[in-house]
Design a protein around this motif. Structure first.
Motif, PDB file in Angstrom:
ATOM      1  N   UNK A 229       0.817  -1.216   0.000  1.00 20.31           N
ATOM      2  CA  UNK A 229       0.000   0.000   0.000  1.00 20.31           C
ATOM      3  C   UNK A 229       0.854   1.272   0.000  1.00 20.31           C
ATOM      4  N   UNK A 230       2.127   1.134   0.350  1.00 23.44           N
ATOM      5  CA  UNK A 230       2.979   2.321   0.422  1.00 23.44           C
ATOM      6  C   UNK A 230       3.611   2.672  -0.922  1.00 23.44           C
ATOM      7  N   UNK A 231       3.574   1.734  -1.893  1.00 16.90           N
ATOM      8  CA  UNK A 231       4.158   2.016  -3.208  1.00 16.90           C
ATOM      9  C   UNK A 231       3.248   2.960  -3.990  1.00 16.90           C
ATOM     10  N   UNK A 232       3.877   3.742  -4.822  1.00 14.08           N
ATOM     11  CA  UNK A 232       3.098   4.554  -5.756  1.00 14.08           C
ATOM     12  C   UNK A 232       2.548   3.658  -6.852  1.00 14.08           C
ATOM     13  N   UNK A 233       3.426   2.781  -7.389  1.00 14.41           N
ATOM     14  CA  UNK A 233       3.007   1.807  -8.414  1.00 14.41           C
ATOM     15  C   UNK A 233       3.456   0.419  -7.945  1.00 14.41           C
ATOM     16  N   UNK A 234       2.691  -0.244  -7.149  1.00 13.80           N
ATOM     17  CA  UNK A 234       3.126  -1.540  -6.595  1.00 13.80           C
ATOM     18  C   UNK A 234       3.328  -2.620  -7.651  1.00 13.80           C
ATOM     19  N   UNK A 235       2.562  -2.545  -8.732  1.00 12.97           N
ATOM     20  CA  UNK A 235       2.731  -3.560  -9.789  1.00 12.97           C
ATOM     21  C   UNK A 235       4.122  -3.460 -10.398  1.00 12.97           C
ATOM     22  N   UNK A 236       4.616  -2.232 -10.557  1.00 11.74           N
ATOM     23  CA  UNK A 236       5.975  -2.039 -11.095  1.00 11.74           C
ATOM     24  C   UNK A 236       7.000  -2.682 -10.172  1.00 11.74           C
ATOM     25  N   UNK A 237       6.822  -2.526  -8.863  1.00 10.14           N
ATOM     26  CA  UNK A 237       7.741  -3.138  -7.906  1.00 10.14           C
ATOM     27  C   UNK A 237       7.674  -4.665  -7.990  1.00 10.14           C
ATOM     28  N   UNK A 238       6.447  -5.189  -8.159  1.00  7.56           N
ATOM     29  CA  UNK A 238       6.293  -6.643  -8.259  1.00  7.56           C
ATOM     30  C   UNK A 238       6.958  -7.187  -9.522  1.00  7.56           C
ATOM     31  N   UNK A 239       6.763  -6.481 -10.634  1.00  4.80           N
ATOM     32  CA  UNK A 239       7.405  -6.902 -11.883  1.00  4.80           C
ATOM     33  C   UNK A 239       8.926  -6.841 -11.746  1.00  4.80           C
ATOM     34  N   UNK A 240       9.421  -5.798 -11.096  1.00  5.38           N
ATOM     35  CA  UNK A 240      10.861  -5.673 -10.880  1.00  5.38           C
ATOM     36  C   UNK A 240      11.385  -6.857 -10.054  1.00  5.38           C
TER      37      UNK A 240
END
Length: 373
Positions: free
Chosen positions: A41-52
């Protein structure tokens, strides 16, 4: 002993590589995945972090497989994977809000160095390339801080502490492991050299002992002849002259030997020559030794088979010669042997040995030759 040391060196190389894989895997799953899930919930774009995180995992798996297999990835492949990992670093930065740039959820900049360790593990210039990779990772984070204005004293201090700690751990582990591998490889090389020296020394001792034995045999023959001559034996007697000639040939051959390390082929020839001389056969043989090519057992047996049959069947005289170069060896025997069956055509063996025969008068000439393929 040498094999044990070489196995130790191989274990050092393997288990230090496994250690790097374990550290990177535990860090990536235990920390990176944890903060990605708990801080979703703290990410701006959590999907990007997950893909990374997934891309990091794939590249880490590729690097781990190459490292554990001991293969050296090409420069182009390495450059591409390094670029992907730096892109992962940028992606994690972009996935965070500026306020979390140095927070716990910004896991990329402290983690990707372990993938760099694995990617560059087997590269010839691994040290310089790893330093460059870690510097690029630090530069990416520093640029992100500059763009977002995160340049207060606390942020800079936190950046320096985390970056210094990461680089020391990652570069230090790689340097230490490579130093251990180098020490183990040096120990294995030293063990091989010591084993080779021991083998050479033992071979030289065996040659010396064999020469002493044959000197003793010749001395006994010479003493017997001298005693017989002193007791009145006729020096013109045919048998006495033959025995003197045989003794002189044996002594001259022994004096002119120049072999330092025993060769199986030469040893076999000398044994059969000694046996022939005990049958009162006069054997002439130029010095053996020198550099003989390495031969497989089948080649050696095929080279010796026909010449030794000719020597064993000699009635009173024989001549043995061995000619060798780096890619060729020839064994020839000329003997007064009437019983040896000969072939008018060259005989070709499966090992590559070619044997030719020629009979003239009461003598037979047998020549076996092997040429390296």
């Amino acid at each position: 002993m040498t094999g044990d040391i070489e196995q130790v060196a191989q274990r050092y190389a393997r288990y230090t590589a496994i250690g790097a894989v374990v550290i990177a895997g535990v860090w990536h799953v235990g920390y990176d995945l944890t903060v990605t899930v708990t801080g979703w919930q703290d990410f701006r774009w959590p999907v990007v972090a997950a893909v990374a995180w997934v891309v990091y995992t794939v590249v880490a798996a590729v690097a781990a497989v190459a490292m554990l297999r001991g293969t050296e990835p090409s420069t182009a492949t390495t450059a591409q994977l390094v670029a992907v990992m730096l892109a992962v670093d940028v992606a994690v930065v972009l996935a965070c809000y500026p306020r979390d740039l140095l927070g716990t959820i910004d896991w990329g900049w402290g983690s990707i160095g372990w993938v760099g360790v694995m990617l560059l593990w087997n590269r010839p210039r691994w040290r310089a390339e790893l330093i460059a990779f870690l510097a690029a990772n630090a530069a990416v984070m520093l640029a992100a801080m500059a763009v977002t204005g995160t340049f207060d004293r606390v942020s800079v201090a936190k950046y320096l502490v985390v970056m210094a700690g990461s680089i020391i751990l990652q570069l230090g582990y790689s340097v230490g492991c490579h130093a251990l591998r180098a020490s183990a490889e040096d120990a294995a090389l030293l063990a091989r050299r010591l084993a080779a020296d021991d083998a050479w020394r033992m071979s030289a001792q065996r040659i010396h002992a064999d020469r002493l034995r044959r000197y003793a045999a010749i001395r006994d023959v010479a003493e017997d002849l001298l005693e017989r001559l002193a007791d009145g034996a006729d020096p013109g007697d045919t048998r006495v002259r033959q025995e003197c000639t045989a003794g002189a040939l044996r002594l001259r051959r022994l004096i002119t030997e120049r072999e330092d390390v025993p060769d199986t082929l030469v040893t076999a020839l000398r044994e059969r020559i000694d046996a022939a001389e005990r049958r009162q056969v006069l054997v002439t043989a130029p010095p053996f030794g020198g550099t003989l090519p390495d031969l497989a057992d089948g080649v050696r047996e095929d080279l010796l088979r026909a010449p030794l049959l000719a020597l064993d069947g000699a009635r009173s005289r024989a001549r043995v010669t061995v000619s060798a170069m780096s890619t060729m060896i020839s064994v020839a025997v000329v003997a007064d042997n009437d019983d040896l069956p000969v072939s008018s055509d060259p005989v070709c063996e499966s090992s590559g040995v070619v044997t030719t025969y020629q009979r003239q008068g009461g003598e037979v000439w047998v020549n076996s030759m092997w040429l390296a393929p």
